[in-house]
Design a protein around this motif. Sequence first.
Motif, PDB file in Angstrom:
ATOM      1  N   TYR A 126       0.839  -1.184   0.000  1.00  0.00           N
ATOM      2  CA  TYR A 126       0.000   0.000   0.000  1.00  0.00           C
ATOM      3  C   TYR A 126       0.879   1.240   0.000  1.00  0.00           C
ATOM      4  CZ  TYR A 126      -3.967  -2.961   0.997  1.00  0.00           C
ATOM      5  OH  TYR A 126      -4.952  -3.904   0.914  1.00  0.00           O
ATOM      6  N   ASP A 127       0.324   2.373  -0.474  1.00  0.00           N
ATOM      7  CA  ASP A 127       1.173   3.563  -0.536  1.00  0.00           C
ATOM      8  C   ASP A 127       1.222   4.237   0.824  1.00  0.00           C
ATOM      9  OD1 ASP A 127      -0.993   6.197  -1.884  1.00  0.00           O
ATOM     10  OD2 ASP A 127      -1.213   4.833  -0.191  1.00  0.00           O
ATOM     11  N   LYS A 128       2.045   5.282   0.898  1.00  0.00           N
ATOM     12  CA  LYS A 128       2.391   5.819   2.211  1.00  0.00           C
ATOM     13  C   LYS A 128       1.209   6.411   2.943  1.00  0.00           C
ATOM     14  CE  LYS A 128       3.957  10.019   0.046  1.00  0.00           C
ATOM     15  NZ  LYS A 128       5.103  10.761  -0.426  1.00  0.00           N
ATOM     16  N   TYR A 129       0.260   6.985   2.190  1.00  0.00           N
ATOM     17  CA  TYR A 129      -0.905   7.576   2.877  1.00  0.00           C
ATOM     18  C   TYR A 129      -1.731   6.503   3.561  1.00  0.00           C
ATOM     19  CZ  TYR A 129       0.283  11.645   0.166  1.00  0.00           C
ATOM     20  OH  TYR A 129       0.930  12.705  -0.373  1.00  0.00           O
ATOM     21  N   ALA A 130      -1.896   5.381   2.849  1.00  0.00           N
ATOM     22  CA  ALA A 130      -2.686   4.297   3.439  1.00  0.00           C
ATOM     23  C   ALA A 130      -1.983   3.722   4.659  1.00  0.00           C
ATOM     24  CB  ALA A 130      -2.936   3.217   2.400  1.00  0.00           C
ATOM     25  N   MET A 131      -0.650   3.534   4.548  1.00  0.00           N
ATOM     26  CA  MET A 131       0.073   2.975   5.691  1.00  0.00           C
ATOM     27  C   MET A 131      -0.006   3.924   6.872  1.00  0.00           C
ATOM     28  SD  MET A 131       0.882   0.079   4.755  1.00  0.00           S
ATOM     29  CE  MET A 131       1.853  -0.529   6.090  1.00  0.00           C
ATOM     30  N   TYR A 132       0.157   5.229   6.589  1.00  0.00           N
ATOM     31  CA  TYR A 132       0.061   6.205   7.669  1.00  0.00           C
ATOM     32  C   TYR A 132      -1.297   6.132   8.338  1.00  0.00           C
ATOM     33  CZ  TYR A 132      -0.934  10.677   9.833  1.00  0.00           C
ATOM     34  OH  TYR A 132      -1.348  11.634  10.691  1.00  0.00           O
ATOM     35  N   SER A 133      -2.329   6.050   7.549  1.00  0.00           N
ATOM     36  CA  SER A 133      -3.673   6.013   8.122  1.00  0.00           C
ATOM     37  C   SER A 133      -3.870   4.770   8.968  1.00  0.00           C
ATOM     38  CB  SER A 133      -4.725   6.041   7.009  1.00  0.00           C
ATOM     39  OG  SER A 133      -4.470   7.114   6.149  1.00  0.00           O
ATOM     40  N   GLY A 134      -3.401   3.621   8.438  1.00  0.00           N
ATOM     41  CA  GLY A 134      -3.562   2.392   9.215  1.00  0.00           C
ATOM     42  C   GLY A 134      -2.846   2.483  10.551  1.00  0.00           C
ATOM     43  N   PHE A 135      -1.585   2.965  10.506  1.00  0.00           N
ATOM     44  CA  PHE A 135      -0.817   3.050  11.750  1.00  0.00           C
ATOM     45  C   PHE A 135      -1.431   4.042  12.726  1.00  0.00           C
ATOM     46  CE2 PHE A 135       1.985   0.085  10.431  1.00  0.00           C
ATOM     47  CZ  PHE A 135       2.923   0.454   9.481  1.00  0.00           C
ATOM     48  N   SER A 136      -1.931   5.169  12.185  1.00  0.00           N
ATOM     49  CA  SER A 136      -2.427   6.163  13.148  1.00  0.00           C
ATOM     50  C   SER A 136      -3.721   5.695  13.793  1.00  0.00           C
ATOM     51  CB  SER A 136      -2.592   7.521  12.493  1.00  0.00           C
ATOM     52  OG  SER A 136      -3.648   7.515  11.584  1.00  0.00           O
ATOM     53  N   ILE A 137      -4.540   4.969  13.036  1.00  0.00           N
ATOM     54  CA  ILE A 137      -5.755   4.447  13.700  1.00  0.00           C
ATOM     55  C   ILE A 137      -5.371   3.397  14.736  1.00  0.00           C
ATOM     56  CG2 ILE A 137      -7.900   3.199  13.339  1.00  0.00           C
ATOM     57  CD1 ILE A 137      -8.209   4.598  10.716  1.00  0.00           C
ATOM     58  N   PHE A 138      -4.377   2.565  14.413  1.00  0.00           N
ATOM     59  CA  PHE A 138      -3.878   1.588  15.393  1.00  0.00           C
ATOM     60  C   PHE A 138      -3.374   2.298  16.636  1.00  0.00           C
ATOM     61  CE2 PHE A 138      -2.224  -2.170  17.092  1.00  0.00           C
ATOM     62  CZ  PHE A 138      -0.907  -1.972  17.480  1.00  0.00           C
ATOM     63  N   GLY A 139      -2.536   3.339  16.426  1.00  0.00           N
ATOM     64  CA  GLY A 139      -1.989   4.065  17.565  1.00  0.00           C
ATOM     65  C   GLY A 139      -3.059   4.722  18.401  1.00  0.00           C
ATOM     66  N   ALA A 140      -4.051   5.304  17.715  1.00  0.00           N
ATOM     67  CA  ALA A 140      -5.128   5.943  18.466  1.00  0.00           C
ATOM     68  C   ALA A 140      -5.883   4.920  19.299  1.00  0.00           C
ATOM     69  CB  ALA A 140      -6.087   6.642  17.500  1.00  0.00           C
ATOM     70  N   GLY A 141      -6.113   3.759  18.713  1.00  0.00           N
ATOM     71  CA  GLY A 141      -6.818   2.723  19.460  1.00  0.00           C
ATOM     72  C   GLY A 141      -6.036   2.242  20.661  1.00  0.00           C
ATOM     73  N   VAL A 142      -4.733   2.030  20.474  1.00  0.00           N
ATOM     74  CA  VAL A 142      -3.898   1.567  21.592  1.00  0.00           C
ATOM     75  C   VAL A 142      -3.863   2.614  22.701  1.00  0.00           C
ATOM     76  CG1 VAL A 142      -1.533   1.093  22.257  1.00  0.00           C
ATOM     77  CG2 VAL A 142      -2.487   0.004  20.262  1.00  0.00           C
ATOM     78  N   THR A 143      -3.666   3.888  22.295  1.00  0.00           N
ATOM     79  CA  THR A 143      -3.613   4.957  23.294  1.00  0.00           C
ATOM     80  C   THR A 143      -4.887   4.983  24.122  1.00  0.00           C
ATOM     81  OG1 THR A 143      -2.381   6.252  21.703  1.00  0.00           O
ATOM     82  CG2 THR A 143      -3.278   7.415  23.586  1.00  0.00           C
ATOM     83  N   CYS A 144      -6.003   5.075  23.407  1.00  0.00           N
ATOM     84  CA  CYS A 144      -7.279   5.167  24.115  1.00  0.00           C
ATOM     85  C   CYS A 144      -7.511   3.925  24.962  1.00  0.00           C
ATOM     86  CB  CYS A 144      -8.392   5.346  23.078  1.00  0.00           C
ATOM     87  SG  CYS A 144      -9.991   5.327  23.814  1.00  0.00           S
TER      88      CYS A 144
END
Lengths: 205, 351
Positions: A126-144
């Motif tokens: 996947y391109d960088k925007y998609a990877m960024y989005s996937g990681f940031s949603i993962f990070g947000a979920g872990v944080t919360c």
Amino acid sequence: MALSPVAFIWVPSTIAWVCFIISVGDPARFIDWSWLWLLFRATSPYFWSAFGVALAVGMSILGAAWGIFATGSSLVGGAIRVPRITSKNLISIIFCEAVAIYGVIVAIILQTKIDYTAPSPELGVYDKYAMYSGFSIFGAGVTCGFANLVCGMCVGIVGSSCALSDAQNSTLFVKILVVEIFGSALGLFGVIVGIIMSGSVKWTA
Amino acid sequence: MYGFEMLNFNIKDGYLEAIVRGHRAGLLTVADYNNLCQCENLEDIKLNLTSTDYGAHLANEASPLFTTTIVERCTAKLVEDWHYMRCNAEEELGKFMDYCTYAHMIDNVVLIVTGTLHERDVQELLDKCHPLGMFDSIATLAVASNMRELYRLVLVDTPLAPYFSEHLTHEDMDEMNIEIMRNTLYKAYLDDFQGFCRSLGGATAEVMGDLLAFETDRRALNITLNSIGTELTRDDRKKLYSNFGLLYPHGHNELAAAEDFDQIRAAMEKVPAYASIFNKLGFGESQMLDKLLYEEEVKRCVVSFEQQFHYTPFYAYMKLREQEIRNIMWISECVAQNQKARIQDGIVFTF
């Protein structure tokens, strides 16, 4: 002693991970780092984002449940002798429940941010925007999720002490409630940071 | 992990801890004791106690009241509370609560054996036993004539069996041997209890460790005081001291060598925690020592309630109730014998 989780969870999983890392990839290399990197690079961002949503709601509810049983058992026992504590001390239970609600809200918000994109046809990455989005949603979920987990535990333990102290001396209730309010702010911090982290996701350029 | 037991304590024991704290709130306060001290006769005492936690148990007592009746009813309340908590306890707490009652079992065994030696009736002795320390085959203790029989016939089936197996002799039982037997059993019991609390870890190990250390040091002190001038040798005396506590091991050496009260006092004052007790005693006085030790025990038991998520409140509650029952007995006796001037001497206030 806490030997049981070490012997039955940590040791087998460490051994399994190490065996996995050593065994995959080019047999000529001991640990094939480039193969492992490609494996990581090719992991779908949808895996990460779905996992993040799951952690957001799952860990929050784990924390809320932990807090509710910690407070509830003391409250029930104390209320046998001093029935007046029940109505006021339900606030502690409500604080723990709020932690679960934060988790559900964040999970709903996160999952609305997931969009469809296609992987690149040559390598399947996947391109960088998609990877960024996937990681940031993962990070947000872990944080919360983790913030709400510890917040729920904290509010539950303080709520248990609050119920027992209220049973002995009713002037203590409001003072310990202040401690609980500070404790429940921790969950809110996690929610806020999670929302900010996932605020700028975009799946394509 | 020490400090993290608060995360899982409430799963099994949260309800019962709240119950025992509720019972603690019902202990008699200074105001209650003042009311009791101003009573003119036992009927007044019963009336005053009706408004406390003991009310339900004393309310239906018939008119010719005796001190022993009042004490028996109050003990029945403790037993009822204890029984409720013991029935609802999970395994670890249940085992802990059983350990708390073994001391009463040892006292009951010694009571029956001594009573049989003096040819008292078994039924009368059974009535005098502490209800928390009863076990099924206790009546057959009267049949045994030496210690080996005692063990083989009765005690091998009780929880006291592991404490007994070291000192089996064919000697007949007389006063001295029974006291030695009591103290040997107690030593083994305290060592075992301490080991169990250590294995529980966390706050229970720490707070119970403190309480048990005080208990064992107090027993060492009493053993030494009572064996001055008897034929108990130093080595025998040393064998009766437990293997833990603030006095272990150096204080025990000094206590074993002590021959009079001043030497004992010198040995105890080397420990800072007990120096404060001995400072309150005048020079050469030893009568007040009992009361000071009870006060220290009560103070430590009350303080143990300050921390949450450990098992010590159950032990402390039992000790505090027993002290309260001793106080009520003293007050009742003073009132019944019209000696009200001496009431304040014998009461140990809890709060």
